[in-house]
Design a protein around this motif. Structure first.
Motif, PDB file in Angstrom:
ATOM      1  N   ARG A 202       0.875  -1.173   0.040  1.00  0.00           N
ATOM      2  CA  ARG A 202      -0.138  -0.007   0.127  1.00  0.00           C
ATOM      3  C   ARG A 202       0.796   1.277  -0.078  1.00  0.00           C
ATOM      4  N   LEU A 203       0.285   2.127  -0.949  1.00  0.00           N
ATOM      5  CA  LEU A 203       1.244   3.537  -1.037  1.00  0.00           C
ATOM      6  C   LEU A 203       0.398   4.442  -0.506  1.00  0.00           C
ATOM      7  N   LEU A 204       0.580   5.050   0.468  1.00  0.00           N
ATOM      8  CA  LEU A 204      -0.162   6.041   1.107  1.00  0.00           C
ATOM      9  C   LEU A 204       0.198   7.582   0.816  1.00  0.00           C
ATOM     10  N   LEU A 205      -0.538   8.524  -0.046  1.00  0.00           N
ATOM     11  CA  LEU A 205      -0.178   9.833  -0.215  1.00  0.00           C
ATOM     12  C   LEU A 205      -0.823  10.625   0.657  1.00  0.00           C
ATOM     13  N   HIS A 206      -0.372  11.787   1.164  1.00  0.00           N
ATOM     14  CA  HIS A 206      -1.062  12.589   2.013  1.00  0.00           C
ATOM     15  C   HIS A 206      -0.363  14.091   1.929  1.00  0.00           C
ATOM     16  N   TRP A 207      -1.194  15.040   1.576  1.00  0.00           N
ATOM     17  CA  TRP A 207      -0.486  16.401   1.644  1.00  0.00           C
ATOM     18  C   TRP A 207      -1.655  17.290   2.347  1.00  0.00           C
ATOM     19  N   THR A 208      -1.001  18.384   2.876  1.00  0.00           N
ATOM     20  CA  THR A 208      -1.827  19.547   3.638  1.00  0.00           C
ATOM     21  C   THR A 208      -2.096  20.407   2.684  1.00  0.00           C
ATOM     22  N   GLY A 209      -3.147  21.524   2.976  1.00  0.00           N
ATOM     23  CA  GLY A 209      -3.212  22.837   1.938  1.00  0.00           C
ATOM     24  C   GLY A 209      -4.382  22.659   1.577  1.00  0.00           C
ATOM     25  N   GLU A 210      -4.960  23.527   0.659  1.00  0.00           N
ATOM     26  CA  GLU A 210      -6.142  23.620  -0.150  1.00  0.00           C
ATOM     27  C   GLU A 210      -6.038  23.062  -1.315  1.00  0.00           C
ATOM     28  N   GLU A 211      -4.702  22.780  -2.042  1.00  0.00           N
ATOM     29  CA  GLU A 211      -4.862  22.283  -3.444  1.00  0.00           C
ATOM     30  C   GLU A 211      -5.292  20.820  -3.515  1.00  0.00           C
ATOM     31  N   GLU A 212      -5.737  20.468  -4.371  1.00  0.00           N
ATOM     32  CA  GLU A 212      -6.070  19.113  -4.825  1.00  0.00           C
ATOM     33  C   GLU A 212      -5.386  18.439  -6.016  1.00  0.00           C
ATOM     34  N   TYR A 213      -4.786  17.286  -6.066  1.00  0.00           N
ATOM     35  CA  TYR A 213      -3.847  16.708  -6.850  1.00  0.00           C
ATOM     36  C   TYR A 213      -4.647  15.275  -7.321  1.00  0.00           C
ATOM     37  N   ASP A 214      -4.769  15.002  -8.742  1.00  0.00           N
ATOM     38  CA  ASP A 214      -5.352  13.877  -9.261  1.00  0.00           C
ATOM     39  C   ASP A 214      -4.072  12.861  -9.308  1.00  0.00           C
ATOM     40  N   ILE A 215      -4.312  11.475  -8.600  1.00  0.00           N
ATOM     41  CA  ILE A 215      -3.267  10.285  -8.235  1.00  0.00           C
ATOM     42  C   ILE A 215      -3.470   9.472  -9.526  1.00  0.00           C
ATOM     43  N   ALA A 216      -2.636   9.174 -10.014  1.00  0.00           N
ATOM     44  CA  ALA A 216      -3.042   8.170 -11.198  1.00  0.00           C
ATOM     45  C   ALA A 216      -1.704   7.062 -11.017  1.00  0.00           C
ATOM     46  N   ALA A 217      -1.923   5.931 -11.598  1.00  0.00           N
ATOM     47  CA  ALA A 217      -0.905   4.644 -11.702  1.00  0.00           C
ATOM     48  C   ALA A 217      -1.174   4.050 -13.048  1.00  0.00           C
ATOM     49  N   LEU A 218      -0.150   3.708 -13.822  1.00  0.00           N
ATOM     50  CA  LEU A 218      -0.172   3.044 -14.895  1.00  0.00           C
ATOM     51  C   LEU A 218       0.441   1.812 -14.993  1.00  0.00           C
ATOM     52  N   VAL A 219      -0.159   0.694 -15.154  1.00  0.00           N
ATOM     53  CA  VAL A 219       0.453  -0.560 -14.953  1.00  0.00           C
ATOM     54  C   VAL A 219       0.924  -1.069 -16.415  1.00  0.00           C
ATOM     55  N   CYS A 220       2.205  -1.377 -16.399  1.00  0.00           N
ATOM     56  CA  CYS A 220       2.839  -1.617 -17.667  1.00  0.00           C
ATOM     57  C   CYS A 220       3.287  -2.933 -17.684  1.00  0.00           C
ATOM     58  N   GLN A 221       3.852  -3.517 -18.771  1.00  0.00           N
ATOM     59  CA  GLN A 221       4.779  -4.735 -18.995  1.00  0.00           C
ATOM     60  C   GLN A 221       5.622  -4.228 -19.970  1.00  0.00           C
ATOM     61  N   GLY A 222       6.864  -4.169 -19.251  1.00  0.00           N
ATOM     62  CA  GLY A 222       8.044  -3.418 -20.021  1.00  0.00           C
ATOM     63  C   GLY A 222       7.666  -2.058 -20.290  1.00  0.00           C
ATOM     64  N   ASN A 223       7.881  -1.351 -21.304  1.00  0.00           N
ATOM     65  CA  ASN A 223       7.550   0.028 -21.281  1.00  0.00           C
ATOM     66  C   ASN A 223       6.201   0.295 -22.205  1.00  0.00           C
ATOM     67  N   ARG A 224       5.290  -0.585 -21.927  1.00  0.00           N
ATOM     68  CA  ARG A 224       4.273  -0.229 -22.599  1.00  0.00           C
ATOM     69  C   ARG A 224       2.916  -0.618 -21.590  1.00  0.00           C
ATOM     70  N   ALA A 225       1.982  -0.032 -21.625  1.00  0.00           N
ATOM     71  CA  ALA A 225       0.882  -0.162 -20.868  1.00  0.00           C
ATOM     72  C   ALA A 225      -0.125  -1.261 -21.181  1.00  0.00           C
ATOM     73  N   LEU A 226      -0.541  -2.109 -20.295  1.00  0.00           N
ATOM     74  CA  LEU A 226      -1.372  -3.080 -20.547  1.00  0.00           C
ATOM     75  C   LEU A 226      -2.558  -2.959 -21.433  1.00  0.00           C
ATOM     76  N   SER A 227      -3.231  -2.037 -20.950  1.00  0.00           N
ATOM     77  CA  SER A 227      -4.240  -1.550 -21.613  1.00  0.00           C
ATOM     78  C   SER A 227      -4.947  -0.228 -21.276  1.00  0.00           C
ATOM     79  N   ASP A 228      -5.967   0.264 -21.868  1.00  0.00           N
ATOM     80  CA  ASP A 228      -6.368   1.751 -21.329  1.00  0.00           C
ATOM     81  C   ASP A 228      -7.186   1.405 -20.019  1.00  0.00           C
ATOM     82  N   ASP A 229      -7.812   0.097 -19.757  1.00  0.00           N
ATOM     83  CA  ASP A 229      -8.302  -0.355 -18.367  1.00  0.00           C
ATOM     84  C   ASP A 229      -7.045  -0.255 -17.415  1.00  0.00           C
ATOM     85  N   HIS A 230      -5.747  -0.351 -17.598  1.00  0.00           N
ATOM     86  CA  HIS A 230      -4.720  -0.378 -16.515  1.00  0.00           C
ATOM     87  C   HIS A 230      -4.319   1.032 -16.170  1.00  0.00           C
ATOM     88  N   LEU A 231      -4.905   1.776 -16.737  1.00  0.00           N
ATOM     89  CA  LEU A 231      -4.502   3.355 -15.973  1.00  0.00           C
ATOM     90  C   LEU A 231      -5.712   3.697 -14.911  1.00  0.00           C
TER      91      LEU A 231
END
Length: 255
Positions: A202-231
């Motif tokens: 588990r990777l927990l990301l936490h920050w303070t302040g009023e700003e909001e950030y979009d967190i994303a993870a791309l699951v790859c095999q080698g240097n290519r994403a497995l599919s659009d559903d793996h974003l």
């Protein structure tokens, strides 16, 4: 705040954010060291299972099922039809007639093995569910295939956990003894490599302040994403097999 300003802030953090980043990286380093030790121990534990005689290994799975309260029958090897163990679970909620196939593998179990077991289940009039147990692991295609079907996949790490939970600790004693002889966690000389299913992380990301950030993870095999559903991001909170999930909210992340 615009996306460009967000990216600028991420690349130019203030003192508090830098301190938070250093704490996060330190936790990640400590978790990595701990995980390395756990993985080395798990390799030794799986090596003990791989060294077992095939019939002895099937008997071990039967004993495990009995310790879980099931009535068990080992099938004749010449007429097993792809089934190694049969069990009857009398629990009124989870019960049923179970067929179990055991694969003492070092490499990832192929999806064809999972599909074959499903075919066996469909043609078995008495069985209500099937379980495939392996000392290795399953790929995303296998997990996708069993989704919504009465089939349970148990990988090597999960098998070791079940055995320990139901009182089979002593069989792993040699793995702990070798850890004393080899503190670095290396495998025995000449021992073949073993694919170990990764333990949940588990990777927990936490920050303070009023700003909001979009967190994303791309699951790859080698240097290519497995599919659009793996974003994985706010609009797609999980990969198809559920192996990577986005949980938002600090309370939810610690649940």
């Amino acid at each position: 705040m615009s996306r460009s300003r967000k990216l600028h802030r991420l690349s130019n953090p203030d003192a508090n954010e830098r301190r938070a980043q250093r704490m996060l990286f330190r936790h990640l380093r400590d978790d990595t060291n701990a995980n390395r030790g756990r993985m080395a121990r798990r390799v030794r534990e799986l090596q003990l299972l791989l060294e077992m005689d095939p019939i002895e290994f099937e008997q071990l799975i039967a004993r495990l099922m009995e310790s879980m309260g099931m009535k068990v029958e080992l099938t004749a090897r010449s007429k097993d039809g792809g089934v190694d163990v049969r069990g009857i679970d009398s629990d009124p909620f989870r019960g049923g007639n179970v067929i179990v196939q055991v694969k003492r593998y070092r490499d990832t179990v192929t999806p064809s093995v999972v599909r074959d077991l499903f075919g066996t289940l469909q043609h078995d009039r008495a069985a209500t569910k099937a379980v495939l147990v392996t000392t290795s692991k399953f790929g995303p295609s296998s997990h996708q295939f069993v989704s919504g079907k009465p089939i349970t996949l148990i990988n090597g790490s999960e098998l070791v956990g079940l055995l320990k939970h139901h009182g089979f600790h002593e069989m792993f004693a040699p793995a702990y003894a070798s850890a004393v002889d080899d503190p670095a966690g290396g495998s025995a000389a000449g021992a073949p490599a073993i694919e170990v299913a990764a333990e949940p992380a588990r990777l927990l990301l936490h920050w303070t302040g009023e700003e909001e950030y979009d967190i994303a993870a791309l699951v790859c095999q080698g240097n290519r994403a497995l599919s659009d559903d793996h974003l994985v991001f706010y609009n797609n909170a999980s990969t198809p097999d559920g192996s990577v999930r986005l949980v938002t909210g600090y309370d939810d992340a610690n649940a």
